[in-house]
Design an enzyme around this catalytic site. Structure first.
Site: not given
Ligand code: GSH
Length: 228
Positions: A15
């Site tokens: 991730s």
């Molecule tokens: N807005 C978050 C996004 C994080 C994200 O997209 N994480 C992914 C893995 S790399 C996830 O697990 N997403 C699940 C989801 O968006 O429901 C950030 O900026 O960190």
């Protein structure tokens, strides 16, 4: 001085957003009055267990994320560059072997999380900067060598990787994350007055700081800690 607040960071090296949160938390552990606990976990298990699906599987989100990560890399000073075939790296090859390996390294730590920190960073660098494999034993060894582990430590970590004990440990970390309410990563769990408060994403640090009574000083609170 008030007692240090315990903060758990659940992450998976597959991730990219977890890498950002990981670097920020590692920087802030020297700035905030916190005890940071690194929690290697398997994102695939969290997705499955929560009934979620990776945002990268929605075409428009996938396109947006490419641009978003490019901007974030510069903002957070973390060298992120998506692999040429993101789907193959993230979903076909995945991170189970890598996360067993990180769990094995954590099991071998006598105290602290120093090696877990260095090995995780090297694995992220491989998949999310150098576009290199993180599934084969030779790849894991190389990352661990760069992280400063000795030959005998690497050999032991690779042996442990295949043990039932380590597989169970990663599974129970994944179940713990799900029990907290995880649906994706990074997941930061702050323990406040005996109660866990969840923060999803690498974009919640200002709010997190407010909730724990600390100051958010941006992604580089101390320029000297930011060399990657
Ligand atoms: N807005 C978050 C996004 C994080 C994200 O997209 N994480 C992914 C893995 S790399 C996830 O697990 N997403 C699940 C989801 O968006 O429901 C950030 O900026 O960190």
């Amino acid at each position: 001085m008030s007692s240090r607040k315990v903060i758990e960071l659940f992450f998976d090296v597959v991730s990219p957003y977890s890498w950002l949160a990981f670097e920020v938390m590692c920087r802030y552990r020297k700035v905030w009055n916190i005890e940071l606990r690194l929690r290697p976990t398997f994102l695939g298990g969290v997705m499955q267990g929560s009934g979620n699906k990776p945002p990268g599987l929605v075409p428009n989100k996938f396109l947006y994320m490419g641009k978003d990560l490019n901007r974030l890399s510069e903002y957070f000073n973390v060298p992120l560059k998506p692999p040429a075939d993101v789907h193959e790296a993230m979903f076909k090859k995945g991170s189970l072997n890598a996360m067993w390996f990180v769990t094995a390294v954590q099991e071998m730590e006598k105290s602290g999380d120093e090696r877990v920190e260095r090995v995780s960073r090297e694995l992220w660098r491989r998949i999310w900067y150098e576009d290199r494999d993180i599934t084969e034993p030779a790849s894991l060894s190389e990352a661990a060598m760069k992280a400063g582990l000795s030959d005998s430590e690497i050999k032991r970590a690779l042996e442990l990787c295949n043990s039932q004990e380590i597989k169970e440990k990663l599974k129970s970390a994944t179940e713990e994350a799900l029990d907290y309410g995880a649906f994706g990563f990074p997941l930061v769990v702050c323990h406040l007055n005996g109660k866990p408060e969840l923060f999803f994403g690498s974009d919640r640090f200002e709010l997190l700081a407010h909730c724990i009574g600390e100051k958010w000083l941006g992604p580089l609170p101390d320029k000297s800690t930011a060399k990657l």
